[in-house]
Scaffold this motif. Structure first.
Motif, PDB file in Angstrom:
ATOM      1  N   ASP A 128       6.037   0.136   4.599  1.00 21.64           N
ATOM      2  CA  ASP A 128       5.223   0.300   3.399  1.00 21.64           C
ATOM      3  C   ASP A 128       5.037  -1.034   2.675  1.00 21.64           C
ATOM      4  OD1 ASP A 128       5.011   3.007   3.890  1.00 21.64           O
ATOM      5  OD2 ASP A 128       6.639   3.562   2.536  1.00 21.64           O
ATOM      6  N   GLN A 129       6.107  -1.808   2.589  1.00 24.11           N
ATOM      7  CA  GLN A 129       6.050  -3.085   1.872  1.00 24.11           C
ATOM      8  C   GLN A 129       5.127  -4.083   2.565  1.00 24.11           C
ATOM      9  OE1 GLN A 129      10.188  -4.174   1.761  1.00 24.11           O
ATOM     10  NE2 GLN A 129      10.712  -2.661   0.195  1.00 24.11           N
ATOM     11  N   ASN A 131       2.823  -3.446   4.769  1.00 17.89           N
ATOM     12  CA  ASN A 131       1.454  -2.931   4.800  1.00 17.89           C
ATOM     13  C   ASN A 131       0.755  -3.209   3.475  1.00 17.89           C
ATOM     14  OD1 ASN A 131      -0.735  -1.465   6.039  1.00 17.89           O
ATOM     15  ND2 ASN A 131      -0.246   0.238   4.673  1.00 17.89           N
ATOM     16  N   ALA A 132       1.475  -3.018   2.371  1.00 17.23           N
ATOM     17  CA  ALA A 132       0.903  -3.304   1.054  1.00 17.23           C
ATOM     18  C   ALA A 132       0.569  -4.787   0.912  1.00 17.23           C
ATOM     19  CB  ALA A 132       1.875  -2.879  -0.042  1.00 17.23           C
ATOM     20  N   ASP A 183      -8.067  -0.003   5.993  1.00 14.38           N
ATOM     21  CA  ASP A 183      -6.900   0.817   5.650  1.00 14.38           C
ATOM     22  C   ASP A 183      -6.122   1.156   6.907  1.00 14.38           C
ATOM     23  OD1 ASP A 183      -7.452   1.174   2.808  1.00 14.38           O
ATOM     24  OD2 ASP A 183      -9.176   2.334   3.500  1.00 14.38           O
TER      25      ASP A 183
END
Length: 237
Positions: A128-129, A131-132, A183
């Motif tokens: 998640d990190q 990817n952000a 995305d």
């Protein structure tokens, strides 16, 4: 066109008692697996040796081993490159990946401990990190780490070499395709897999793993992106 830019290879930490030959092979294999060797980029012994700071001998052996794994191919002019991808080959690799990895996940399930679930949860947070932060290379690396850590819970597993063989063949193309997407990982299938692991639910785990793989590869197997892959490799469509 074939790039002449310096190679971007991961400089992996040497493991205890790891020989130079083993380290060079592992480093180059990781680079191909996460897509750091783009389609159309010819690999020379000199370039790889310079990138890793080693002599020619371990590089020659690593390239030979990777060619036997179908991760690289030697052309008629003796250039070493990422193999050509076609739509039919892509679909075959995707279906093989789903079949083998669902099998691996189900076989690992009885051996998954609370500690392993915690470790997998931590890896998912890292995904998640990065990817952000838009780091596609790290997303691919940590996603592979998630799947590897799950499958290796099974102490009797023999499937990881098969899984990694498919990752090697898909890596360069998936990397190129993901670079064209706005995305990625809109649905966190890993959370679904983690919930299934906690419940010891084999059917839910299979569904989550298949959905995770399909989400990650189905939308990159379009004709448009396959054409972009072929053009970037300088190959006839």
């Amino acid at each position: 066109m074939v790039s002449s830019a310096p190679l971007n290879l991961p400089v992996l930490a040497r493991e205890p008692k790891e020989t130079t030959n083993q380290w060079v092979y592992r480093s180059l294999r990781r680079a191909v697996m996460i897509g750091l060797v783009p389609p159309g980029r010819a690999l020379t012994i000199r370039d790889v040796a310079a990138a890793l700071g080693v002599s020619a001998m371990p590089v020659r052996e690593a390239l030979r081993r990777l060619s036997t794994e179908q991760a690289l191919e030697v052309r008629d002019n003796r250039r070493i490159m990422v193999p050509q991808m076609t739509a039919s080959k892509f679909r075959e690799l995707c279906e093989l990946r789903i079949s083998i990895e669902c099998h691996a996940a189900e076989r690992a399930l009885p051996y998954v401990t609370t500690q392993r679930v915690d470790d997998l949860t931590a890896i998912d947070r890292r995904i998640d990190q990065v990817n952000a932060a838009g780091d596609r290379e790290a997303v691919t690396m940590f996603n592979q780490d998630f799947h590897r850590h799950l499958y290796e819970a099974n102490p009797n597993q023999v499937v990881m070499p098969l899984v990694e063989s498919i990752w090697l063949q898909l890596g360069p193309f998936v990397r190129l395709a993901l670079s064209k997407l706005q995305d990625f990982y809109q649905v966190d299938r890993h959370s679904e897999a983690l919930a299934a692991l906690k419940r010891q639910d084999p059917l839910a785990l299979r569904i989550a793993i298949e959905a995770d793989i399909r989400d990650g590869i189905t939308h990159v197997g379009t004709n448009e992106l396959l054409k972009a892959y072929v053009e970037s490799a300088g190959q006839p469509s």
